[in-house]
Enzyme design. Structure first.
Site, PDB file in Angstrom:
ATOM      1  N   GLU A   5      -9.401  62.036 -55.521  1.00 41.30           N
ATOM      2  CA  GLU A   5      -9.522  63.393 -56.055  1.00 41.30           C
ATOM      3  C   GLU A   5      -9.082  63.408 -57.511  1.00 41.30           C
ATOM      4  O   GLU A   5      -8.140  62.714 -57.904  1.00 41.30           O
ATOM      5  CB  GLU A   5      -8.670  64.354 -55.225  1.00 41.30           C
ATOM      6  CG  GLU A   5      -8.912  65.827 -55.516  1.00 41.30           C
ATOM      7  CD  GLU A   5      -8.258  66.722 -54.459  1.00 41.30           C
ATOM      8  OE1 GLU A   5      -8.559  66.539 -53.260  1.00 41.30           O
ATOM      9  OE2 GLU A   5      -7.442  67.578 -54.835  1.00 41.30           O
ATOM     10  N   ASP A  35      -8.231  66.387 -60.355  1.00 39.07           N
ATOM     11  CA  ASP A  35      -7.969  67.835 -60.337  1.00 39.07           C
ATOM     12  C   ASP A  35      -7.651  68.443 -61.691  1.00 39.07           C
ATOM     13  O   ASP A  35      -6.805  67.916 -62.427  1.00 39.07           O
ATOM     14  CB  ASP A  35      -6.741  68.140 -59.458  1.00 39.07           C
ATOM     15  CG  ASP A  35      -6.932  67.796 -58.010  1.00 39.07           C
ATOM     16  OD1 ASP A  35      -8.074  67.757 -57.558  1.00 39.07           O
ATOM     17  OD2 ASP A  35      -5.913  67.556 -57.334  1.00 39.07           O
ATOM     18  N   GLU A  39      -6.109  72.244 -62.277  1.00 35.20           N
ATOM     19  CA  GLU A  39      -5.645  73.470 -61.634  1.00 35.20           C
ATOM     20  C   GLU A  39      -4.982  74.352 -62.690  1.00 35.20           C
ATOM     21  O   GLU A  39      -4.041  73.928 -63.365  1.00 35.20           O
ATOM     22  CB  GLU A  39      -4.647  73.168 -60.508  1.00 35.20           C
ATOM     23  CG  GLU A  39      -5.276  72.502 -59.297  1.00 35.20           C
ATOM     24  CD  GLU A  39      -4.273  72.286 -58.182  1.00 35.20           C
ATOM     25  OE1 GLU A  39      -4.548  72.699 -57.045  1.00 35.20           O
ATOM     26  OE2 GLU A  39      -3.206  71.686 -58.473  1.00 35.20           O
TER      27      GLU A  39
END
Length: 290
Positions: A103, A105, A107
């Protein structure tokens, strides 16, 4: 003003240039993405050239790419939730589909009015994450669209904000660190409530009287090698622009931009957290994070 001065100073210093990611092509939402949940909380503008995601007390919402990709360049232009957005998270990320997942990311952690947004990045490889870094942005991300992108190849993963690299994660497989290289990923984005942790560690709760919270999107660019099955190899590996030698590393100018972000805007880096991680992770030295 500070950012403009910084750019002037670094641009007048000669540098051997490496690769600059290709300029994203703006396409409609429907070309590359589908809603994944609460589709009624996604609205399309100008034939899908722009879209908004909304969060209220009943639900957030999200979407995912139609295809699954192994390496490439993925970007989204986003205008974050304005005003009092405490407790909300706007996420843009790549993720594989199994338990030992990979993953990548972005955010964006909401704030109380007048406080800066926090951008948190993370990388999971082989199911291991806990590689958080947090920065303040050098602009207000609620006032206009900015580009957030990932360059991912066999040698490195680079996070960009506009054309500024804010993080690099090198392939350190030789150091015993797993690297995302054989699990195709979908691209996701979502807007959701996380007031148990997102703003000041959960101290600041979502003020639902300010709902709906709305984030705006455009661009929807994907330039990746599509791979339909887990563990399948990209058939064009080595023949796409992002796999060429000039994208093995950042160039001098890009490293200076990254150093500027680290020195001026980084507020947390797992590589420097000796309380949480008494032993330095091997990739931290290679990524110049210490």
């Amino acid at each position: 003003m500070v950012f403009k001065v910084f750019l002037f100073l670094i641009l007048v210093v000669p540098a051997v240039m490496a690769g600059t990611p290709r300029k994203p092509i703006d396409v409609p939402f429907q070309k590359n993405y589908n809603p994944t949940w609460a589709a009624d909380h996604i609205k399309y503008i100008d034939g899908g050239k722009q879209a908004t995601l909304s969060l209220d007390k009943s639900t957030g919402t999200g979407f995912q790419s139609k295809g699954t990709y192994l390496f490439g360049h993925f970007s989204m232009q986003i205008k974050m939730v304005p005003g009092d957005s405490a407790g909300t998270v706007t996420a843009f990320y790549l993720s594989s589909q199994n338990s030992e997942h990979d993953e990548i990311d972005f955010e964006f952690l909401g704030n109380r009015s007048g406080q800066p947004y926090i951008l948190q990045t993370n990388v999971f490889s082989g199911g291991k994450g806990d590689r958080e870094q947090r920065i303040y942005l050098w602009f207000d991300p609620t006032k206009d669209y900015h580009s957030y992108s990932v360059l991912w190849n066999m040698r490195q993963i680079v996070f960009f904000v506009d054309d500024v690299p804010i993080r690099v994660f090198k392939n350190s497989k030789d150091l015993g660190v797993r690297y995302p290289f054989n699990q195709p990923m979908k691209i996701y984005s979502s807007l959701w409530n996380a007031d148990d942790w997102a703003t000041r560690g959960g101290i600041e709760k979502t003020d639902w009287s300010k709902a709906p919270f709305v984030a705006a999107y455009k661009g929807f660019h994907i330039d990746g090698c599509e791979a339909s099955a887990p563990h399948s190899l990209c058939p064009t590996l080595g023949r796409r622009w992002w796999d060429q030698k000039e994208f093995d590393d950042l160039d001098g100018l890009q490293w200076r931009k990254l150093k500027w972000v680290r020195s001026k805007y980084t507020i947390y880096n797992y590589c420097s957290d000796r309380v949480r991680y008494p032993k330095l992770s091997p990739e931290c030295s290679r990524d110049h994070d210490i």
